[in-house]
Design an enzyme around this catalytic site. Structure first.
Site, PDB file in Angstrom:
ATOM      1  CE1 TYR A 174      -3.160  -2.565   0.125  1.00 28.23           C
ATOM      2  CE2 TYR A 174      -3.823  -2.185   2.286  1.00 28.23           C
ATOM      3  CZ  TYR A 174      -3.916  -2.847   1.285  1.00 28.23           C
ATOM      4  OH  TYR A 174      -5.287  -3.977   1.141  1.00 28.23           O
TER       5      TYR A 174
ATOM      6  CE  LYS B 198       1.167 -17.847  -1.679  1.00 24.59           C
ATOM      7  NZ  LYS B 198       0.529 -19.169  -1.142  1.00 24.59           N
TER       8      LYS B 198
ATOM      9  CG  ASP C 165      -2.428 -19.962   0.413  1.00 23.40           C
ATOM     10  OD1 ASP C 165      -1.526 -19.722   1.337  1.00 23.40           O
ATOM     11  OD2 ASP C 165      -1.942 -20.299  -0.593  1.00 23.40           O
TER      12      ASP C 165
ATOM     13  CG  ASP D   7      -7.381  -4.176   4.111  1.00 19.64           C
ATOM     14  OD1 ASP D   7      -7.979  -4.069   4.777  1.00 19.64           O
ATOM     15  OD2 ASP D   7      -6.986  -3.544   3.177  1.00 19.64           O
TER      16      ASP D   7
ATOM     17  CG  ASP E  51     -12.092  -6.238   5.926  1.00 20.14           C
ATOM     18  OD1 ASP E  51     -12.052  -5.605   7.249  1.00 20.14           O
ATOM     19  OD2 ASP E  51     -11.719  -5.662   4.874  1.00 20.14           O
TER      20      ASP E  51
END
Length: 356
Positions: A142, A191, A223, A247, A251
């Site tokens: 970001y 990851k 994942d 993020d 959520d």
């Protein structure tokens, strides 16, 4: 204790839910003998209307001078036509940067009284949902370089994901310390099978584990973590991860608890400075109707007491009051069973205050 709290009421339902959180904080003052000074800070769409800026310099300075910041919500379709550089959300990003907030703490907890509201199977919920996601807030993709290019008639876009060892150590330390205050388990999510940044992340967290022998450390690919949150959330205590992964995962975690109206969050910087807000948006469609759920904001105030003011007993009292009101069967519209009679935002705040 005498402390100053910057209060950002914001837009939409923000003023309504913040007022109930302030009711709770005033009750804590009276019950425990503290004195809090509340400084109003304008940010978001309301600040654009009043000052022409989503976060005027003088408002940022007021927030910097406070011991903690309590935020309702900002934004709404009213300001969709505002320039990108001055949208309500830009004020929020500027505030985070101005306060040096680099760690977002997002609890995922389901109250037993609301177990039926979770979309997960009953047997999964019965094992318990009570974990904390610690998300790095100022680095990663970001905040990396972003560019879009035209070459040979084709458009390509690039976003750079970059982390330094210092940035990783800083957020990992927040994760380790949070685990020490909970059940002493930390899951670092990355990851590392694909990304160099994740390999550095895993290496750094592994090295730091030696400084926290009382914390059980595990590593998980993002994942797999997304799958495990819905398959067996009870396995998690504290999850620490980078910005984009956090993020998405936070959520996802908020949805398994039944209602986003119940979820608080904290954004922390050095020295205990923090900003506290519910995770939901400004919901302008229900603003002014006294039907918003203030519990996420009230629990954010509890986090403010715990993390910025170091008032654990007071935070416990607020959280216990919320649980007691739910146990008595009181519900706002978003968590109310079909056919039951909900209470309004003001009434819910009043009920919780009475239990402190």
């Amino acid at each position: 204790m005498e402390k100053t709290i910057a209060v950002i009421r914001g837009d939409g339902i923000g003023p309504e839910i913040v007022e109930q959180a302030l009711r709770i904080l005033r009750r804590v003052e009276a019950r425990f003998g503290h004195r809090f000074t509340y400084e109003d800070v304008w940010m978001g769409g309301c600040a654009i209307d009043r000052y022409g800026s989503s976060l005027p310099d003088e408002m940022l300075e007021k927030a910097r001078q406070a011991d903690a910041v309590l935020l309702g919500a900002v934004g709404g379709p009213k300001w969709d036509g505002v320039s990108k550089e001055n949208r309500p959300e830009r004020g929020l990003l500027r505030l985070r940067a101005g306060l040096g907030l680099y760690a977002n703490l997002r609890p995922a907890q389901i109250f037993p009284q609301l177990a039926a509201a979770s979309p997960l199977r009953e047997d999964i919920v019965a094992r318990g949902i009570d974990f904390l996601i610690v998300r790095e807030l100022t680095g990663g993709i970001y905040f990396g370089e972003h560019r879009t290019e035209e070459k040979d008639g084709e458009t390509s876009a690039t976003d750079v994901l970059s982390y330094s060892e210092k940035e990783i150590r800083r957020i990992a330390r927040q994760g380790f310390e949070a685990a020490r205050k909970r059940r002493h388990k930390l899951c670092s999510v990355d990851k590392a099978n694909v990304l160099d940044s994740s390999r550095l992340w895993r290496k750094t967290v592994t090295e730091m584990a030696a400084d926290y022998p009382d914390v059980e450390v595990s590593h998980m690919y993002v994942d797999n973590c997304a799958m495990q949150i819905v398959r067996n959330p009870a396995q998690f205590d504290v999850i620490v991860t980078e910005n984009m992964f956090g993020d998405i995962l936070s959520d996802e975690a908020s949805m398994i608890t039944g209602s986003i109206g119940m979820i608080p969050s904290a954004s922390l910087g050095e020295g205990g400075r923090g900003m506290y807000e519910p995770i939901h948006g400004s919901a302008p469609d229900i603003a002014g109707q006294d039907i918003a759920n203030p519990i996420g904001t009230i629990l954010s105030a509890a986090m403010l007491l715990r993390y910025s003011l170091n008032l654990a007993q007071e935070a416990d009292a607020v959280e216990a009051a919320v649980a007691a009101v739910l146990e008595e069967g009181w519900r706002t519209a978003d968590i109310c069973a079909p056919g039951a009679e909900p209470v309004g935002c003001m009434k819910m705040g009043e009920l919780i205050a009475e239990h402190i």
